[in-house]
Design a protein around this motif. Structure first.
Motif, PDB file in Angstrom:
ATOM      1  N   GLY A 142       0.785  -1.174   0.147  1.00 60.35           N
ATOM      2  CA  GLY A 142       0.282  -0.263   0.055  1.00 60.35           C
ATOM      3  C   GLY A 142       1.116   0.981   0.203  1.00 60.35           C
ATOM      4  N   CYS A 159       2.283   2.341  -3.389  1.00 60.24           N
ATOM      5  CA  CYS A 159       1.345   2.414  -4.611  1.00 60.24           C
ATOM      6  C   CYS A 159       1.548   4.167  -3.907  1.00 60.24           C
ATOM      7  CB  CYS A 159       0.392   2.282  -4.453  1.00 60.24           C
ATOM      8  SG  CYS A 159      -0.087   0.468  -4.987  1.00 60.24           S
ATOM      9  N   LEU A 160       0.986   4.595  -2.681  1.00 58.18           N
ATOM     10  CA  LEU A 160       0.839   5.686  -2.690  1.00 58.18           C
ATOM     11  C   LEU A 160       1.865   6.726  -2.464  1.00 58.18           C
ATOM     12  CD1 LEU A 160      -0.614   7.785  -0.970  1.00 58.18           C
ATOM     13  CD2 LEU A 160       0.482   7.360   0.814  1.00 58.18           C
ATOM     14  N   MET A 184      -6.246   7.343  -0.772  1.00 56.38           N
ATOM     15  CA  MET A 184      -5.207   6.002  -0.829  1.00 56.38           C
ATOM     16  C   MET A 184      -4.492   6.883   1.064  1.00 56.38           C
ATOM     17  SD  MET A 184      -3.028   4.616  -3.372  1.00 56.38           S
ATOM     18  CE  MET A 184      -2.625   6.019  -5.048  1.00 56.38           C
ATOM     19  N   TRP A 200      -6.601  -1.530   2.657  1.00 53.74           N
ATOM     20  CA  TRP A 200      -5.635  -1.121   2.029  1.00 53.74           C
ATOM     21  C   TRP A 200      -4.986  -1.480   1.186  1.00 53.74           C
ATOM     22  CZ3 TRP A 200      -0.975   1.479   3.620  1.00 53.74           C
ATOM     23  CH2 TRP A 200      -0.762   2.413   2.850  1.00 53.74           C
ATOM     24  N   CYS A 249      -5.609   0.268  -2.405  1.00 53.79           N
ATOM     25  CA  CYS A 249      -4.555   1.385  -3.185  1.00 53.79           C
ATOM     26  C   CYS A 249      -4.079   1.061  -4.291  1.00 53.79           C
ATOM     27  CB  CYS A 249      -3.099   1.148  -2.005  1.00 53.79           C
ATOM     28  SG  CYS A 249      -2.960   2.487  -0.742  1.00 53.79           S
TER      29      CYS A 249
END
Length: 207
Positions: free
Chosen positions: A19, A22-23, A117, A133, A137
């Protein structure tokens, strides 16, 4: 192994890294500094997704990115003030204006996904919350790259590269544990540079 299977089988550290990666790749959409999420990566290296360290560093990152995002929104608003003048004649650039508006709309939607996100990152990173999450994400990051991709069908090079990076991060964490964090961060850094270049190129195209 598929991306869905990798997320389903990942442990807490792998889910948090998935996650977070990705953020991290989408930070350019929030106007943030490239290092803003580094403390969260460090917390994963220090002790996994530890609640106290993770929660404190997440709160700090949110504050910094919220501030950067607010500043970017203010700059965009100032730059987009309408200029009063005669209406353009039919056919004199109205198509170009529509294309520009569509591009801005895509970027706004992409930024909204990135903000979500950040907002939905679990403060108390238990496995169940992290799995939800990480899955969200993954979908959001793919949609962001789809919105910004040059390919009209939505399955262009940006989307394909993002999918490869998501798989690579999960495979690194599954195969190496904490030792996979550094190469996973390198994968994410490469993706962030690509997205930053895409955002800059789109901005230049509108100027």
């Amino acid at each position: 192994m598929s991306l869905v299977d990798l997320i389903a089988q990942a442990d807490e550290r792998g889910l948090a890294a998935s996650g977070l990666a990705c953020l991290d790749r989408c930070v350019p959409l929030l106007g943030g500094d490239d290092e803003v999420l580094r403390p969260l990566w460090s917390s994963l290296a220090d002790g996994g997704a530890d609640g106290d360290a993770w929660g404190e560093r997440l709160a700090k990152a949110r504050a910094e990115l919220d501030s950067a995002d607010a500043s970017a929104d203010a700059d965009t608003s100032a730059d987009s003030d309408p200029v009063v003048g005669p209406d353009p004649a039919p056919g004199s650039g109205s198509g170009a204006k529509s294309e520009t508006e569509a591009a801005v709309s895509d970027e706004s939607r992409a930024a909204a996904l990135a903000r979500r996100m950040l907002a939905t990152a679990p403060d108390d990173p238990c496995a169940s919350a992290l799995r939800v999450w990480a899955d969200a994400c993954s979908a959001a990051a793919l949609q962001i790259h789809r919105l910004l991709d040059v390919a009209a069908d939505g399955d262009g090079p940006l989307v394909a590269a993002e999918l490869r990076r998501q798989v690579a991060v999960l495979e690194l964490l599954a195969g190496r544990g904490a030792g996979g964090l550094r190469p996973a961060l390198e994968v994410s850094t490469e993706g962030r540079r690509v997205l930053r270049a895409v955002v800059s190129r789109r901005a230049r195209g509108r100027s």
